[in-house]
Design a protein around this motif. Structure first.
Motif, PDB file in Angstrom:
ATOM      1  N   VAL A  58     -38.213 -24.305 -35.134  1.00 17.54           N
ATOM      2  CA  VAL A  58     -36.926 -23.943 -35.744  1.00 17.54           C
ATOM      3  C   VAL A  58     -36.310 -22.822 -34.912  1.00 17.54           C
ATOM      4  N   ASP A  59     -35.092 -23.048 -34.418  1.00 24.75           N
ATOM      5  CA  ASP A  59     -34.423 -22.050 -33.579  1.00 24.75           C
ATOM      6  C   ASP A  59     -33.623 -21.045 -34.394  1.00 24.75           C
ATOM      7  N   ALA A  60     -33.094 -21.489 -35.538  1.00 26.53           N
ATOM      8  CA  ALA A  60     -32.252 -20.606 -36.343  1.00 26.53           C
ATOM      9  C   ALA A  60     -32.271 -21.066 -37.788  1.00 26.53           C
ATOM     10  N   ILE A  61     -32.077 -20.121 -38.694  1.00 33.05           N
ATOM     11  CA  ILE A  61     -31.929 -20.452 -40.107  1.00 33.05           C
ATOM     12  C   ILE A  61     -30.596 -19.915 -40.615  1.00 33.05           C
ATOM     13  N   ILE A  62     -30.027 -20.639 -41.566  1.00 34.00           N
ATOM     14  CA  ILE A  62     -28.823 -20.194 -42.265  1.00 34.00           C
ATOM     15  C   ILE A  62     -29.193 -20.101 -43.739  1.00 34.00           C
ATOM     16  N   PRO A  63     -29.472 -18.902 -44.246  1.00 33.12           N
ATOM     17  CA  PRO A  63     -29.888 -18.767 -45.642  1.00 33.12           C
ATOM     18  C   PRO A  63     -28.726 -18.996 -46.607  1.00 33.12           C
ATOM     19  N   ARG A  64     -28.970 -19.836 -47.593  1.00 31.38           N
ATOM     20  CA  ARG A  64     -28.040 -20.031 -48.712  1.00 31.38           C
ATOM     21  C   ARG A  64     -28.859 -19.737 -49.970  1.00 31.38           C
ATOM     22  N   ILE A  65     -29.109 -18.456 -50.193  1.00 31.83           N
ATOM     23  CA  ILE A  65     -30.021 -18.006 -51.246  1.00 31.83           C
ATOM     24  C   ILE A  65     -29.238 -17.688 -52.513  1.00 31.83           C
ATOM     25  N   GLY A  66     -29.528 -18.410 -53.592  1.00 24.35           N
ATOM     26  CA  GLY A  66     -28.860 -18.153 -54.864  1.00 24.35           C
ATOM     27  C   GLY A  66     -29.336 -16.857 -55.499  1.00 24.35           C
ATOM     28  N   ALA A  67     -28.501 -16.302 -56.367  1.00 27.28           N
ATOM     29  CA  ALA A  67     -28.817 -15.014 -56.984  1.00 27.28           C
ATOM     30  C   ALA A  67     -30.091 -15.068 -57.813  1.00 27.28           C
ATOM     31  N   SER A  68     -30.373 -16.207 -58.432  1.00 26.76           N
ATOM     32  CA  SER A  68     -31.551 -16.306 -59.303  1.00 26.76           C
ATOM     33  C   SER A  68     -32.856 -16.364 -58.515  1.00 26.76           C
ATOM     34  N   ALA A  69     -32.752 -16.587 -57.193  1.00 25.27           N
ATOM     35  CA  ALA A  69     -33.968 -16.700 -56.371  1.00 25.27           C
ATOM     36  C   ALA A  69     -33.951 -15.698 -55.227  1.00 25.27           C
ATOM     37  N   THR A  70     -33.292 -14.561 -55.434  1.00 24.96           N
ATOM     38  CA  THR A  70     -33.129 -13.593 -54.349  1.00 24.96           C
ATOM     39  C   THR A  70     -34.466 -13.108 -53.800  1.00 24.96           C
ATOM     40  N   ASP A  71     -35.360 -12.679 -54.667  1.00 21.17           N
ATOM     41  CA  ASP A  71     -36.625 -12.096 -54.196  1.00 21.17           C
ATOM     42  C   ASP A  71     -37.454 -13.107 -53.417  1.00 21.17           C
ATOM     43  N   TYR A  72     -37.616 -14.308 -53.978  1.00 16.77           N
ATOM     44  CA  TYR A  72     -38.433 -15.306 -53.292  1.00 16.77           C
ATOM     45  C   TYR A  72     -37.740 -15.779 -52.011  1.00 16.77           C
ATOM     46  N   GLY A  73     -36.433 -15.986 -52.108  1.00 17.74           N
ATOM     47  CA  GLY A  73     -35.681 -16.418 -50.931  1.00 17.74           C
ATOM     48  C   GLY A  73     -35.758 -15.401 -49.809  1.00 17.74           C
ATOM     49  N   CYS A  74     -35.670 -14.116 -50.152  1.00 13.32           N
ATOM     50  CA  CYS A  74     -35.752 -13.067 -49.135  1.00 13.32           C
ATOM     51  C   CYS A  74     -37.137 -13.019 -48.500  1.00 13.32           C
ATOM     52  N   ALA A  75     -38.160 -13.317 -49.270  1.00 17.92           N
ATOM     53  CA  ALA A  75     -39.511 -13.351 -48.715  1.00 17.92           C
ATOM     54  C   ALA A  75     -39.634 -14.447 -47.657  1.00 17.92           C
ATOM     55  N   ILE A  76     -38.996 -15.578 -47.902  1.00 18.36           N
ATOM     56  CA  ILE A  76     -39.029 -16.681 -46.939  1.00 18.36           C
ATOM     57  C   ILE A  76     -38.234 -16.315 -45.691  1.00 18.36           C
ATOM     58  N   VAL A  77     -37.050 -15.740 -45.897  1.00 20.21           N
ATOM     59  CA  VAL A  77     -36.235 -15.318 -44.751  1.00 20.21           C
ATOM     60  C   VAL A  77     -36.989 -14.280 -43.921  1.00 20.21           C
ATOM     61  N   ARG A  78     -37.639 -13.336 -44.598  1.00 18.08           N
ATOM     62  CA  ARG A  78     -38.396 -12.290 -43.902  1.00 18.08           C
ATOM     63  C   ARG A  78     -39.523 -12.891 -43.049  1.00 18.08           C
ATOM     64  N   GLN A  79     -40.146 -13.949 -43.557  1.00 14.97           N
ATOM     65  CA  GLN A  79     -41.212 -14.583 -42.798  1.00 14.97           C
ATOM     66  C   GLN A  79     -40.658 -15.238 -41.519  1.00 14.97           C
ATOM     67  N   PHE A  80     -39.498 -15.860 -41.624  1.00 14.67           N
ATOM     68  CA  PHE A  80     -38.867 -16.416 -40.426  1.00 14.67           C
ATOM     69  C   PHE A  80     -38.532 -15.304 -39.424  1.00 14.67           C
TER      70      PHE A  80
END
Length: 302
Positions: A58-80
């Motif tokens: 994966v060369d790039a990610i475009i996060p579309r993280i909903g407000a209800s999943a901010t913490d978990y979504g941010c953890a995934i983005v942080r791992q990338f």
């Protein structure tokens, strides 16, 4: 280039448009539901698993993280980020922008003009009246810290109504912001779409008659608008202050200039593209291309 769009649904307008724009520019675009991702942590080899399989190349990610999943979504983005994959929104910036109080504090420190706002820890008796007075008296806007799309936002037109609303929210153990009401905005606000430090599109959103909230989700309508130099600079500075490369900046026109209400880290594309006729999705993909080709600094993990 292989681009992963982090989204809970491939059929959402913004997700679909980003995928189309990437494919039209010759890239492979995949939609990855971040809620179905797992973080694999081991020494020297961070990885992301998706539906049991390691996500690779994966060369790039475009996060579309909903407000209800901010913490978990941010953890995934942080791992990338740890994997040194380019992202259009850093995990820290997403988290910062989602917290209404924190984002206003950061914007205030950066010198961005804001409506006068006060926050306090469950004040009692006369202290509630004092909060209302601090923002100029009624009418005042009362906002839940965790509200989105106009939900949890109340206009209290009298001191009595404001006091009752604030006390009701506190009784439910909810934290609120009390904010001055900008009457001259007349139920309208401006949404500036910032990509890579420049405004690529803007619209004016007008609330329906009798509604002070201008959110399209609340029945408001939108028309394209050309921002003033002051409005454009304010939008750019607000996005920069929060560390967001792709952002929707909401502003109120006022007698003292544009006032920033909120900076959205996952701004929807449907409203802005429909109102302006612009291909905002292509602007985002072009930004990803430019950064990966020319600026490796944004690819360094946190």
């Amino acid at each position: 280039m292989r681009i992963a769009i982090l989204s809970t649904s491939p059929t959402l307008y913004s997700t679909r448009r980003l995928r189309e724009a990437a494919q039209q520019r010759g890239h492979e675009a995949i939609v990855v539901n971040h809620l179905n991702c797992q973080v694999m942590i081991e020494g020297g080899k961070p990885s992301v698993l998706y539906e049991g399989q390691e996500l690779t190349s994966v060369d790039a990610i475009i996060p579309r993280i909903g407000a209800s999943a901010t913490d978990y979504g941010c953890a995934i983005v942080r791992q990338f980020e740890m994997m040194k994959v380019f992202t259009t929104a850093k995990s820290q910036a997403i988290s910062r922008s989602r917290n209404k109080l924190r984002s206003l504090q950061v914007l205030s420190k950066a010198g961005v003009e804001l409506p006068k706002t006060v926050f306090a820890n469950h004040p009692k008796n006369g202290n509630v009246t004092r909060l209302i007075e601090l923002v100029g008296g009624p009418p005042v806007v009362i906002k839940l810290l965790e509200g989105t799309q106009g939900i949890g936002v109340v206009l209290a037109e009298t001191a009595k109504a404001a006091k009752s609303t604030i006390e009701a929210f506190y009784g439910l153990k909810k934290h609120v912001l009390v904010q001055e009401f900008i009457a001259e905005a007349k139920g309208a606000d401006l949404r500036a779409f910032v990509v890579g430090g420049r405004v690529v599109g803007a619209m004016k959103r007008q609330g329906i008659e009798g509604e002070f909230r201008s959110n399209i989700h609340r029945g408001g309508n939108a028309v394209p608008v050309t921002l003033t130099a002051d409005e454009e600079q304010t939008a750019i500075e607000a996005a920069r202050a929060l560390g967001l490369k792709v952002a929707g900046v909401d502003m109120l026109p006022s007698d003292r200039g544009p006032l920033v209400l909120e900076v959205n880290s996952s701004p929807g594309l449907e409203g802005i593209e429909t109102a302006t006729g612009l291909d905002i999705a292509a602007d985002i993909i072009a930004y990803v291309e430019d950064k990966i080709r020319a600026d490796e600094s944004d690819m360094v993990g946190v």
